[in-house]
Design an enzyme around this catalytic site. Structure first.
Site, short mmCIF file in Angstrom:
data_model
loop_
_atom_site.label_atom_id
_atom_site.label_comp_id
_atom_site.label_asym_id
_atom_site.label_seq_id
_atom_site.Cartn_x
_atom_site.Cartn_y
_atom_site.Cartn_z
N GLY A 107 -0.83 -10.99 1.03
CA GLY A 107 -0.97 -9.69 1.66
C GLY A 107 0.04 -9.57 2.79
O GLY A 107 1.24 -9.44 2.56
N GLU A 166 -10.09 -12.35 -5.27
CA GLU A 166 -9.83 -11.84 -3.92
C GLU A 166 -11.12 -11.21 -3.39
O GLU A 166 -11.47 -10.08 -3.79
CB GLU A 166 -8.70 -10.81 -3.93
CG GLU A 166 -8.32 -10.31 -2.56
CD GLU A 166 -7.15 -9.34 -2.60
OE1 GLU A 166 -6.25 -9.46 -1.77
OE2 GLU A 166 -7.17 -8.45 -3.49
N LYS A 174 0.83 -1.20 0.00
CA LYS A 174 0.00 0.00 0.00
C LYS A 174 0.87 1.25 0.00
O LYS A 174 2.04 1.23 0.38
CB LYS A 174 -0.91 0.00 1.23
CG LYS A 174 -1.82 -1.22 1.32
CD LYS A 174 -2.76 -1.32 0.14
CE LYS A 174 -3.74 -2.47 0.28
NZ LYS A 174 -4.65 -2.60 -0.85
N HIS A 223 -8.96 -3.59 -9.14
CA HIS A 223 -8.88 -3.91 -7.71
C HIS A 223 -10.14 -3.43 -7.00
O HIS A 223 -10.77 -2.44 -7.38
CB HIS A 223 -7.64 -3.24 -7.09
CG HIS A 223 -7.37 -3.69 -5.70
ND1 HIS A 223 -7.98 -3.13 -4.61
CD2 HIS A 223 -6.55 -4.66 -5.21
CE1 HIS A 223 -7.55 -3.72 -3.50
NE2 HIS A 223 -6.69 -4.66 -3.85
#
Length: 253
Positions: free
Chosen positions: A225, A164, A11, A95
């Site tokens: 992640g 996801e 991120k 996303h």
């Protein structure tokens, strides 16, 4: 498929210094295993040159987290051609956060996927339900999202489809294995024959996720992640993936 595909993204709040430390301290010491697993690191645009420079020659690759769907002078956007020029190999499109925050729909995501492919890059098509749903409803929704993107791709294109669930992002618990397996199998079954697709799962991936799903459905890898940020967790997942790749290679001889 003999080698699992693996992917992670960071991120923007990780920042320049923390990203460099993570690459140096966590990824590079494990570069041999990560390279064998076709590991792709998707970074925010300002961090791409750093990532490309640091992982050069390791077998890993760098991807972007977004792209604009047209070439030309569009202020504030980044074209697929420019990403290819600086050394990216993959681009995430669709996303869950971009669908939610920027109202990106299937048509726009398809245009981004096509632009990515035409620039010689591999689109990572992100799909997933926003909330927990029943199996049939989840399969229908996810397959519709994927279809909108891969129908826009040129014949012969390669792409990664990342399932996801949006509700699993940042969570400690991923999708129930049998339900996730049903989605992954449906994506494989619906995949058009004129494309080369790898279907991977993301969402609270830990050691055991890959093996448990592989026993239930055909699928091709994982998106990591938090497991990619923690060296100990990454070692556990890598051990499982490398072992699986070794077994598949022996079976294919």
């Amino acid at each position: 498929m003999t080698t699992p595909v693996s992917l992670t993204s960071t991120k923007m709040n990780l920042g320049l210094r923390q990203t460099e430390e993570w690459i140096n301290d966590v990824l590079l010491p494990r570069a041999e295993a990560l390279g064998r697993l076709r590991f792709c690191v998707c970074l925010p645009h300002p961090l791409l040159p750093l990532g490309i420079r640091r992982i050069e020659g390791t077998g890993m690759s760098i991807g972007a987290q977004n792209v604009w769907c047209e070439a030309g002078a569009v202020t504030g956007e980044v074209s697929a051609g420019l990403l290819a020029e600086i050394g990216c190999t993959h681009v995430m499109v669709g996303h869950a956060e971009r669908r939610r925050l920027f109202a990106e729909d299937g048509r726009l995501i398809g245009r981004k996927a096509r632009a990515t492919s035409l620039a010689g890059l591999t689109p990572v098509i992100c799909v997933g339900e926003n909330e927990r749903l029943g199996r049939a409803e989840t399969v229908t929704q996810v397959r519709r999202q994927a279809s909108a993107a891969w129908q826009a791709l040129p014949a012969g294109a390669a792409a990664v489809v990342l399932y996801e669930p949006a509700w699993a992002i940042g969570s400690d618990q991923g999708a129930e294995p049998h339900q996730a397996a049903a989605v992954l199998d449906a994506l494989h079954q619906a995949a058009p024959s004129h494309l080369t697709l790898a279907v991977i799962y993301g969402g609270a991936v830990t050691a055991g996720t890959y093996s448990s799903l592989r026993r239930l459905a055909p699928w091709d890898g994982v998106a990591l992640g938090r497991a990619a940020q923690d060296a100990a967790l990454l070692d556990e997942v890598l051990g499982e993936l490398v072992e699986s790749a070794g077994r598949d290679s022996e079976c294919g001889r």
